[in-house]
Design an enzyme around this catalytic site. Structure first.
Site, short mmCIF file in Angstrom:
data_model
loop_
_atom_site.label_atom_id
_atom_site.label_comp_id
_atom_site.label_asym_id
_atom_site.label_seq_id
_atom_site.Cartn_x
_atom_site.Cartn_y
_atom_site.Cartn_z
N LYS A 1 11.66 -17.03 -7.95
CA LYS A 1 11.50 -16.07 -9.06
C LYS A 1 10.50 -16.59 -10.07
O LYS A 1 9.62 -15.87 -10.53
CB LYS A 1 12.84 -15.84 -9.79
N ASN B 1 -2.27 2.61 5.93
CA ASN B 1 -1.52 1.38 5.70
C ASN B 1 -1.39 0.67 7.03
O ASN B 1 -1.16 1.33 8.05
CB ASN B 1 -0.10 1.67 5.20
N GLY B 2 -1.47 -0.63 7.03
CA GLY B 2 -1.33 -1.37 8.29
C GLY B 2 -2.61 -2.12 8.59
O GLY B 2 -3.49 -2.27 7.73
N ARG C 1 3.89 -0.73 -4.74
CA ARG C 1 3.57 -1.03 -3.34
C ARG C 1 2.21 -1.73 -3.19
O ARG C 1 1.87 -2.24 -2.13
CB ARG C 1 3.51 0.27 -2.53
N TRP D 1 -3.13 -2.58 -1.49
CA TRP D 1 -2.93 -4.03 -1.55
C TRP D 1 -3.84 -4.58 -0.47
O TRP D 1 -3.61 -4.37 0.72
CB TRP D 1 -1.46 -4.36 -1.25
N GLU E 1 16.07 -19.60 -4.78
CA GLU E 1 15.75 -18.28 -5.33
C GLU E 1 15.20 -18.42 -6.76
O GLU E 1 14.26 -17.72 -7.14
CB GLU E 1 17.02 -17.41 -5.31
N CYS F 1 0.85 -1.18 0.00
CA CYS F 1 0.00 0.00 0.00
C CYS F 1 0.89 1.24 0.00
O CYS F 1 1.93 1.27 0.65
CB CYS F 1 -0.93 0.10 1.19
N GLU G 1 6.83 -16.67 -8.68
CA GLU G 1 6.16 -15.40 -8.37
C GLU G 1 5.81 -14.59 -9.62
O GLU G 1 4.83 -13.86 -9.61
CB GLU G 1 6.94 -14.56 -7.35
N HIS H 1 15.19 -38.43 -1.72
CA HIS H 1 14.40 -38.63 -0.49
C HIS H 1 12.95 -38.20 -0.66
O HIS H 1 12.27 -37.93 0.31
CB HIS H 1 15.07 -37.90 0.67
N LYS I 1 5.43 -4.91 -3.41
CA LYS I 1 6.79 -4.71 -2.89
C LYS I 1 6.71 -4.23 -1.46
O LYS I 1 5.86 -3.40 -1.13
CB LYS I 1 7.46 -3.65 -3.77
C1 F6R Z 1 10.82 -11.83 -3.93
C2 F6R Z 1 10.90 -10.69 -3.03
C3 F6R Z 1 10.48 -10.88 -1.61
C4 F6R Z 1 11.34 -10.02 -0.68
C5 F6R Z 1 10.81 -10.11 0.75
C6 F6R Z 1 11.67 -9.31 1.73
O1 F6R Z 1 11.28 -11.51 -5.20
O2 F6R Z 1 11.27 -9.62 -3.42
O3 F6R Z 1 10.54 -12.22 -1.23
O4 F6R Z 1 12.66 -10.44 -0.74
O5 F6R Z 1 9.51 -9.63 0.81
O6 F6R Z 1 11.72 -7.97 1.37
P1 F6R Z 1 12.82 -7.00 1.94
O7 F6R Z 1 14.13 -7.43 1.39
O8 F6R Z 1 12.43 -5.63 1.48
O9 F6R Z 1 12.79 -7.13 3.44
#
Ligand code: F6R
Length: 616
Positions: A493, A100-101, A27, A74, A489, A2, A496, A512, A611
């Site tokens: 990637k 937000n929150g 966001r 969001w 990772e 948000c 997501e 296993h 994000k």
């Molecule tokens: C995945 C991604 C998330 C962040 C996670 C932590 O591509 O970006 O998994 O890594 O939300 O975010 P930060 O690093 O901002 O604490």
């Protein structure tokens, strides 16, 4: 998660806030809205979907007012509907609020307010706070000598359980904007004849570079030309103005199609910026300015605990290998969200390290606070100067990777690994790592940007391979030792941004259980590097091939891989072990990006994600 932008000044609030919202769209992007005070009263517009839908709905007069608040959402409480989008108005129409929150006690609040005659239009927790402020505003005596609007916000916040970053306006106060925070970031932008509130620096750098970071339980009261900060319980707070050194063009797309693409290709520069000025004169170790711990203190550290979420947690797993190997200090890696509710016993010489790109992830922040409460030294690696985590740690290392806008983290990940490698080097050199080993590592790190450029040069080849695999619905990523976190990772990637089910595993763990998944419908991406365990990786590839699984192999150049064992091969330059996790990450990122493109996915704004996760 948000985004908030609020404005009080002499210019067209709507236009400036719209620019801010566009910069904040990463966001949260399920709906957005804006409330502006115009000559005709409070004008409210909300739309579901992207900010462009809101933009299309705004009229000249709405854009023209000079006081307003806006939000990009969001969803946490309630579906994605216009009614649930912010701003929320109190039922008497006097108060508009963006939030937000999560307000945990909103149901009780709502019941109380309904009893007092207030009504509700949405399913959100935020609307309860708008009505509660209106309730206190109506009750506050006109002649109390105090600012009625400010008092009503403060009084209401005293009843809130949960987290908030809010911006509020009142129809009776045409030149006042109020903001407050607890657990959700909020900053104030100080301009000339205008002031702003935002959840993120990025939203206001087009207006001003002067910012104040609000702390938890603080309330800011802004007019055109001045502002004051108090606590929720009315104590005065002295504001510290910081200058943000932010090149606004860095947050723009330029010639790229997506921020993710831009950020993948920016990695050579991002890493160069992160290592600049951070090597000793004799090039045998790293130097960090902001650790606030002396070499003597660091020599006494006998355990390191890393805390993080998501991609940053994967970077911590790489740190675990590197620090244990080069500095011989035992390392533990915890999901921040798990650590915060566990009563983990830690030794007094434990150093706690939080890694967070945004520096605002609520779980990481809460885990860090828990570690601080127990008296441990805390450090952070993060990419956002002035972020809450950076401010609350005893010391830390800024990534200097530049703003990361793509929701899927790329350049922040490799920059975190690079800094962890440098921490391993620094701690190692404080202990038993030899001068010669130190020199070799520094040399390798300095070569990194050029080697990454080499790998990026293969992007067309990776795109062609990705095209062949874009229609699969399952995929495994497999690697051993340092490649295991990169496998995790890679799987993250891919899932997501392309919504393909993907799992990362240590290659030897296949036998296993997960090997049951292998078939011609489930390809595997193998991450193989030269060295002592290469033959073991080869054996794992054979196990997959024997079960008709397709194999895409990403390997370092000296790996001798029989052609009939694999379907596709991407080679990266041979290099020092310490930088292999970074170089091997580049094809993994490119592969996911091109698969998602081929599937027509919205790469920068994947479904259900946003994000910076600032809610639990
Ligand atoms: C995945 C991604 C998330 C962040 C996670 C932590 O591509 O970006 O998994 O890594 O939300 O975010 P930060 O690093 O901002 O604490």
């Amino acid at each position: 998660m948000c985004g908030i932008v609020g404005y009080v000044g002499r210019h067209r609030a709507g236009n400036l806030m719209l620019d801010g919202l566009k910069r904040l769209e990463y966001r949260g992007y399920d709906s957005s809205g804006m409330a502006v005070l115009t000559a005709n009263g409070l004008d409210l517009v909300k739309r579901t979907g992207r900010v462009k839908n809101l933009e299309e709905a705004l009229t000249e007069s709405q854009l023209g007012g000079s006081l307003g608040i806006s939000h990009t959402r969001w969803a946490t409480h309630g579906d994605v509907t216009e009614a649930n989008a912010h701003p929320h108005l109190s039922s008497d129409g006097k108060i508009a609020l963006v939030h937000n929150g999560v307000i945990e006690n909103y149901l009780g609040m709502k019941k109380f307010l309904v009893g007092k005659g207030y009504s509700f239009r949405s399913e959100t927790d935020s609307e309860a706070l708008a009505n509660l402020i209106a309730y206190h505003y109506a009750k506050e005596p006109e002649e109390s000598g105090k600012n009625r609007f400010l008092e009503s916000v403060r009084k209401s916040l005293q009843h809130v359980e949960g987290t908030y970053g809010i911006a509020v306006i009142c129809t009776d106060a045409p030149d006042e904007l109020i903001g407050a925070r607890k657990g959700s970031p909020l900053i104030i932008g100080i301009g000339k004849g205008e002031n702003l509130i935002a959840s993120d620096v990025n939203a206001i750098t087009h207006c001003t570079q002067n910012v104040v970071y609000l702390n938890d339980n603080e309330v800011v009261h802004l007019h055109n030309d001045d502002f004051s900060i108090t606590t929720v319980s009315s104590k005065n707070v002295e504001a510290v103005i910081h200058q943000v050194d932010w090149d606004t063009t860095e947050a723009e797309l330029g010639d790229y199609h997506h921020f993710m693409e831009k950020e993948i290709f920016e990695q050579p520069t991002a890493l160069e910026n992160g290592m600049r000025g951070r090597f000793s004169d004799d090039s045998s170790t790293a130097v960090f300015g902001g650790l606030n711990l002396s070499p003597q203190e660091l020599r006494h550290v006998d355990r390191i605990l890393f805390l993080a979420c998501g991609t940053a947690w994967h970077a911590c797993l790489v740190a675990e290998y590197l620090i244990e190997r080069y500095a011989r200090i035992p390392v533990e890696v915890e999901y921040a969200s798990e650590f915060r509710y566990r009563n983990a016993p830690l030794d007094k010489n434990t150093l706690v390290f939080a890694i967070s790109q945004s520096g605002e992830t609520i779980d990481t922040l809460a885990a860090l606070r828990e570690a601080k409460r127990k008296g441990y030294r805390t450090l952070s690696i993060n990419n956002s100067v002035g972020s809450t985590i950076a401010r609350e740690c005893d010391g830390g290392i800024y990534q200097h990777a530049g703003p990361e806008i793509g929701v899927a983290s790329t350049k922040a990940f490799t920059s975190q690994i690079m800094l962890c490698a440098m921490v391993a080097l620094y701690l190692g050199r404080l202990r038993d790592l030899s001068y010669g080993d130190g020199v070799d590592i520094v040399k390798a790190l300095k070569q990194l940007p050029e080697l990454i450029r080499d790998v990026l040069g293969q992007s067309d080849k990776v795109a062609a391979i990705a095209k062949q695999y874009a229609s699969y619905e399952d995929c495994l990523f497999l690697g051993r030792q340092l490649m295991f976190p990169i496998a995790l990772e890679g799987a993250l990637k891919l899932k997501e941004i392309s919504y393909i089910h993907a799992e990362g595993y240590p290659a030897a763990e296949m036998k296993h259980g997960p090997i049951a998944l292998i078939s011609e419908k489930c390809p595997s991406v193998f991450l193989a590097t030269s060295g002592e365990i290469f033959q073991k990786s080869l054996a794992n590839i054979q196990e997959v091939k024997a079960r008709k699984g397709k194999v895409i192999c990403i390997a370092t150049e000296e790996c001798d891989i029989p052609e009939d064992l694999i379907d596709d091969l991407i080679l990266v330059p041979e290099c020092h072990e310490i930088i292999k996790p970074i170089l091997m990450s580049i094809p993994v990122q490119l592969f996911s990006y091109y698969v998602a493109l081929e599937r027509g996915c919205d790469v920068d704004k994947p479904r259900n994600l946003a994000k910076s996760v600032t809610v639990e």
